[in-house]
Write a protein that holds these residues in place. Structure first.
Motif: not given
Length: 268
Positions: A184-206
């Motif tokens: 239900r959450v719609v994200l554009n490619d910049n929003q997605w990339a920013a969150l992917a960078s965060w995920t890469f940094n903090v890990g999936c579990g977090n």
């Protein structure tokens, strides 16, 4: 004229309009079946163009379970074929239609996101401990074996091979991110990339247990959530790290940068 998805699909599968796609890795194996356990029929070099006759599920490679049957009659992991779509681009082998959701998530991130990750991870040619003592190499690849023996590229890495390693790693994190965030959450490619960078940094579990994801899934404004929640992720080893403060600021800036290209719940 902007083609509709149906028109794109017809163009992809029509013999008279057969599309070719470049291989993104060196020595990519094309196998007798859709999986790494099948025998190698031939190999493709980086940049070589292949024609896809159909696609089918198979062994997951770097977060992507699609395999492409080429005009050579063998199967290559779709992860190594630059189709421009993070999902099926033609019919399934056997005649069934491809899924319509583009694979459910973007397994890759845009150039701005890759640049952001590279900037804040920093380039490391040989395995060495990061600021909190974890052994890493390339652009933030966390070693899984002694001396990063799992890495298929030779040490010392060049910036080019480090970028390839990062491209290999990213789908693990985008897959996690996609599983955590509601469709239900719609994200554009910049929003997605920013969150992917965060995920890469903090890990999936977090990520999966974060207030950020919970707020997004509850329907709050994505820009507001990112602006308020991302800066909280500034600690490592029990200390506030200025590098993380700066990284979170850069991620918020990228997140808020306007884009018309949707990346979640499906790429377009």
């Amino acid at each position: 004229m902007r083609l509709t998805p149906v028109a794109i699909l017809i163009a992809a599968v029509s013999p008279s309009l057969a599309a070719t796609y470049p291989i993104t890795g060196d020595g990519v194996n094309c196998r007798s079946g859709p999986g790494t356990s099948y025998s190698v029929v031939k190999s493709y070099s980086k940049g070589q163009s292949v024609s896809i006759t159909c696609q089918t599920p198979g062994t997951t490679v770097s977060g992507d379970s699609i395999w492409d049957k080429t005009s050579d009659g063998c199967y290559v992991a779709d992860f190594y074929v630059k189709t421009g779509v993070n999902g099926y681009v033609t019919s399934r082998c056997g005649g069934s239609a491809p899924p319509t959701n583009g694979g459910g998530y973007c397994r890759r991130i845009n150039a701005a996101g890759m640049s952001l990750v590279e900037q804040w991870e920093g380039f490391v040619a040989r395995p060495k401990p990061d600021p909190i003592g974890l052994p890493t190499v390339g652009y933030g690849h966390l070693c899984q074996q002694s001396n990063c023996a799992e890495v298929k590229y030779s040490f010392p890495l060049t910036r080019a091979t480090a970028e390839s390693l990062l491209a290999d790693d990213i789908p693990k994190y985008t897959s996690c991110l996609a599983s955590a965030i509601s469709d239900r959450v719609v994200l554009n490619d910049n929003q997605w990339a920013a969150l992917a960078s965060w995920t890469f940094n903090v890990g999936c579990g977090n990520v999966k247990t974060s207030t950020l994801v919970k707020r997004l899934n509850n329907g709050e404004s994505p820009n507001t959530v990112a602006e308020q929640e991302l800066p909280k992720w500034r600690m490592a080893g029990g200390q506030v790290m200025q590098g993380l403060v700066n990284r979170r600021k850069a991620e918020v800036e990228l997140f808020k940068e306007a884009s018309s290209k949707q990346a979640h719940p499906s790429c377009s």
